[in-house]
Design a protein around this motif. Structure first.
Motif, PDB file in Angstrom:
ATOM      1  N   ALA A  17       0.824  -1.210   0.000  1.00 19.76           N
ATOM      2  CA  ALA A  17       0.000   0.000   0.000  1.00 19.76           C
ATOM      3  C   ALA A  17       0.858   1.259   0.000  1.00 19.76           C
ATOM      4  CB  ALA A  17      -0.906  -0.012   1.223  1.00 19.76           C
ATOM      5  N   LYS A  18       0.302   2.293  -0.613  1.00 19.24           N
ATOM      6  CA  LYS A  18       0.950   3.604  -0.600  1.00 19.24           C
ATOM      7  C   LYS A  18      -0.068   4.637  -0.185  1.00 19.24           C
ATOM      8  CE  LYS A  18       4.523   2.667  -3.923  1.00 19.24           C
ATOM      9  NZ  LYS A  18       5.358   3.169  -4.965  1.00 19.24           N
ATOM     10  N   GLY A  19       0.394   5.604   0.562  1.00 14.78           N
ATOM     11  CA  GLY A  19      -0.446   6.695   1.033  1.00 14.78           C
ATOM     12  C   GLY A  19       0.495   7.781   1.494  1.00 14.78           C
ATOM     13  N   LEU A  20       0.341   8.214   2.724  1.00 15.54           N
ATOM     14  CA  LEU A  20       1.292   9.169   3.277  1.00 15.54           C
ATOM     15  C   LEU A  20       2.669   8.526   3.404  1.00 15.54           C
ATOM     16  CD1 LEU A  20      -0.923  10.796   6.050  1.00 15.54           C
ATOM     17  CD2 LEU A  20      -0.350  11.738   3.807  1.00 15.54           C
ATOM     18  N   GLY A  83      -6.050   2.601   4.430  1.00 16.64           N
ATOM     19  CA  GLY A  83      -7.496   2.807   4.340  1.00 16.64           C
ATOM     20  C   GLY A  83      -8.040   3.794   5.346  1.00 16.64           C
ATOM     21  N   GLY A  84      -7.154   4.496   6.039  1.00 13.33           N
ATOM     22  CA  GLY A  84      -7.608   5.557   6.929  1.00 13.33           C
ATOM     23  C   GLY A  84      -7.941   5.140   8.337  1.00 13.33           C
ATOM     24  N   GLY A  85      -7.749   3.880   8.665  1.00 15.70           N
ATOM     25  CA  GLY A  85      -8.030   3.426  10.025  1.00 15.70           C
ATOM     26  C   GLY A  85      -6.875   3.720  10.959  1.00 15.70           C
ATOM     27  N   THR A  86      -6.923   3.084  12.098  1.00 16.04           N
ATOM     28  CA  THR A  86      -5.838   3.191  13.066  1.00 16.04           C
ATOM     29  C   THR A  86      -5.768   1.888  13.858  1.00 16.04           C
ATOM     30  OG1 THR A  86      -4.856   4.529  14.834  1.00 16.04           O
ATOM     31  CG2 THR A  86      -7.261   4.258  14.873  1.00 16.04           C
ATOM     32  N   GLY A  87      -4.580   1.557  14.313  1.00 14.53           N
ATOM     33  CA  GLY A  87      -4.413   0.392  15.161  1.00 14.53           C
ATOM     34  C   GLY A  87      -3.586  -0.714  14.536  1.00 14.53           C
ATOM     35  N   VAL A  88      -3.267  -1.696  15.368  1.00 17.16           N
ATOM     36  CA  VAL A  88      -2.453  -2.840  14.970  1.00 17.16           C
ATOM     37  C   VAL A  88      -3.302  -4.096  14.964  1.00 17.16           C
ATOM     38  CG1 VAL A  88      -0.358  -1.812  15.940  1.00 17.16           C
ATOM     39  CG2 VAL A  88      -1.711  -3.383  17.329  1.00 17.16           C
ATOM     40  N   GLU A  89      -2.810  -5.107  14.274  1.00 17.89           N
ATOM     41  CA  GLU A  89      -3.451  -6.419  14.329  1.00 17.89           C
ATOM     42  C   GLU A  89      -2.434  -7.488  13.954  1.00 17.89           C
ATOM     43  OE1 GLU A  89      -6.815  -6.018  11.747  1.00 17.89           O
ATOM     44  OE2 GLU A  89      -5.597  -5.818   9.965  1.00 17.89           O
ATOM     45  N   ALA A  90      -2.729  -8.698  14.361  1.00 12.96           N
ATOM     46  CA  ALA A  90      -1.939  -9.860  13.987  1.00 12.96           C
ATOM     47  C   ALA A  90      -2.909 -10.889  13.430  1.00 12.96           C
ATOM     48  CB  ALA A  90      -1.171 -10.416  15.181  1.00 12.96           C
ATOM     49  N   ILE A  91      -2.516 -11.517  12.328  1.00  7.67           N
ATOM     50  CA  ILE A  91      -3.395 -12.424  11.605  1.00  7.67           C
ATOM     51  C   ILE A  91      -2.748 -13.807  11.563  1.00  7.67           C
ATOM     52  CG2 ILE A  91      -4.602 -12.801   9.415  1.00  7.67           C
ATOM     53  CD1 ILE A  91      -4.070  -9.698   8.957  1.00  7.67           C
ATOM     54  N   ASP A 154      -1.667   5.574   6.546  1.00  6.16           N
ATOM     55  CA  ASP A 154      -2.322   6.867   6.449  1.00  6.16           C
ATOM     56  C   ASP A 154      -2.811   7.319   7.830  1.00  6.16           C
ATOM     57  OD1 ASP A 154      -4.243   4.800   6.359  1.00  6.16           O
ATOM     58  OD2 ASP A 154      -4.712   5.202   4.266  1.00  6.16           O
ATOM     59  N   GLY A 155      -3.618   6.547   8.508  1.00  3.49           N
ATOM     60  CA  GLY A 155      -4.169   6.928   9.802  1.00  3.49           C
ATOM     61  C   GLY A 155      -3.166   6.996  10.938  1.00  3.49           C
ATOM     62  N   ASP A 156      -2.109   6.195  10.873  1.00  2.28           N
ATOM     63  CA  ASP A 156      -1.076   6.174  11.925  1.00  2.28           C
ATOM     64  C   ASP A 156       0.278   6.634  11.383  1.00  2.28           C
ATOM     65  OD1 ASP A 156      -2.814   4.970  13.889  1.00  2.28           O
ATOM     66  OD2 ASP A 156      -2.520   3.056  12.879  1.00  2.28           O
ATOM     67  N   ALA A 157       0.271   7.367  10.263  1.00  4.56           N
ATOM     68  CA  ALA A 157       1.506   7.702   9.545  1.00  4.56           C
ATOM     69  C   ALA A 157       2.537   8.419  10.412  1.00  4.56           C
ATOM     70  CB  ALA A 157       1.195   8.536   8.299  1.00  4.56           C
ATOM     71  N   GLN A 158       2.089   9.330  11.241  1.00  2.00           N
ATOM     72  CA  GLN A 158       3.045  10.084  12.056  1.00  2.00           C
ATOM     73  C   GLN A 158       3.818   9.155  12.990  1.00  2.00           C
ATOM     74  OE1 GLN A 158       1.357  13.351  14.226  1.00  2.00           O
ATOM     75  NE2 GLN A 158       3.352  14.282  14.580  1.00  2.00           N
ATOM     76  N   LEU A 159       3.137   8.149  13.532  1.00  3.33           N
ATOM     77  CA  LEU A 159       3.791   7.192  14.425  1.00  3.33           C
ATOM     78  C   LEU A 159       4.617   6.178  13.645  1.00  3.33           C
ATOM     79  CD1 LEU A 159       4.263   5.870  17.207  1.00  3.33           C
ATOM     80  CD2 LEU A 159       2.151   4.583  16.824  1.00  3.33           C
ATOM     81  N   VAL A 160       3.995   5.475  12.695  1.00  3.56           N
ATOM     82  CA  VAL A 160       4.691   4.367  12.028  1.00  3.56           C
ATOM     83  C   VAL A 160       5.793   4.843  11.092  1.00  3.56           C
ATOM     84  CG1 VAL A 160       2.741   2.793  12.254  1.00  3.56           C
ATOM     85  CG2 VAL A 160       3.013   4.076  10.143  1.00  3.56           C
ATOM     86  N   GLY A 161       5.784   6.109  10.712  1.00  8.55           N
ATOM     87  CA  GLY A 161       6.837   6.644   9.855  1.00  8.55           C
ATOM     88  C   GLY A 161       7.991   7.260  10.614  1.00  8.55           C
ATOM     89  N   SER A 162       7.960   7.176  11.936  1.00  8.82           N
ATOM     90  CA  SER A 162       9.031   7.765  12.750  1.00  8.82           C
ATOM     91  C   SER A 162       9.970   6.682  13.271  1.00  8.82           C
ATOM     92  CB  SER A 162       8.423   8.513  13.946  1.00  8.82           C
ATOM     93  OG  SER A 162       7.863   7.591  14.875  1.00  8.82           O
ATOM     94  N   ASP A 163      11.178   7.070  13.599  1.00 11.46           N
ATOM     95  CA  ASP A 163      12.129   6.129  14.193  1.00 11.46           C
ATOM     96  C   ASP A 163      11.576   5.555  15.497  1.00 11.46           C
ATOM     97  OD1 ASP A 163      13.943   6.496  12.128  1.00 11.46           O
ATOM     98  OD2 ASP A 163      15.187   7.918  13.232  1.00 11.46           O
ATOM     99  N   ASP A 164      10.917   6.400  16.283  1.00 15.12           N
ATOM    100  CA  ASP A 164      10.321   5.957  17.539  1.00 15.12           C
ATOM    101  C   ASP A 164       9.226   4.926  17.273  1.00 15.12           C
ATOM    102  OD1 ASP A 164       9.958   6.125  20.447  1.00 15.12           O
ATOM    103  OD2 ASP A 164       8.063   7.129  19.964  1.00 15.12           O
ATOM    104  N   GLY A 165       8.394   5.175  16.270  1.00 16.05           N
ATOM    105  CA  GLY A 165       7.317   4.242  15.926  1.00 16.05           C
ATOM    106  C   GLY A 165       7.860   2.901  15.449  1.00 16.05           C
TER     107      GLY A 165
END
Length: 172
Positions: A17-20, A83-91, A154-165
């Motif tokens: 996927a691509k977004g932010l 898709g604009g959501g937020t959160g983690v999951e394991a499948i 997209d929804g969690d981009a600020q977190l998941v795109g950071s070194d801290d995230g």
């Protein structure tokens, strides 16, 4: 000590996927950090990331071939949602109780570490799937297998795109 297969999902030829953010670029960072942390803790880790498959099927086949080359305690496939959501999951593969238990532990640990919700299925802490390609292919290996979705590009981009995230995702 444990033995693990870890890989980033998709590749730059058959991207995710691509977004932010770009899922493939970000999951490669997470995969490198997970591998580093597991090796530093004394575990044996195989990087089964594929960067040469030219189709989705070829990408999947290459990953599975690498993963099936050695017996492991767990296969881990790192991804990010879109898709604009937020959160983690394991499948995990529907009906695979060992993978289900590991997926529950991983999804809760990622949620706690990253400070975002667990997109669990009802009262279950993780989600089962019968038709996800990597899960189906992993199931044939006989080794426990989990796909992690460490947030949304997209929804969690600020977190998941950071070194801290990335560090928090890998820690989880």
């Amino acid at each position: 000590m444990g033995v693990y297969n870890v890989h980033g999902g998709h590749n730059f030829i058959v991207p995710g996927a691509k977004g932010l953010l770009d899922e493939t670029a970000e999951d490669r960072k997470v995969t490198a950090r997970v591998i580093s942390a597991l090796r530093a803790a004394g575990h044996t880790v195989y990087d089964c990331t594929d960067d040469s498959g030219r189709t989705q099927g070829q990408n999947l086949a290459n990953i599975v071939a690498k993963c099936n080359a050695h017996p492991v305690d767990l296969n881990i496939s790192n991804h990010l949602n879109a898709g604009g959501g937020t959160g983690v999951e394991a499948i995990y593969k529907d009906g695979d109780e060992c993978s289900a238990q590991l997926a529950e532990l991983l999804s809760e640990a990622m949620s706690n570490s990253m400070g975002i919700k667990n997109r669990k299925a009802g009262t279950d802490l993780a989600k089962s799937n019968k038709s996800l390609g990597i899960i189906e292919s992993y199931a044939k290996s006989g080794f426990p297998s989990v796909v992690t979705e460490g947030g949304f590009i997209d929804g969690d981009a600020q977190l998941v795109g950071s070194d801290d995230g990335i560090e928090k995702y890998a820690k989880g």
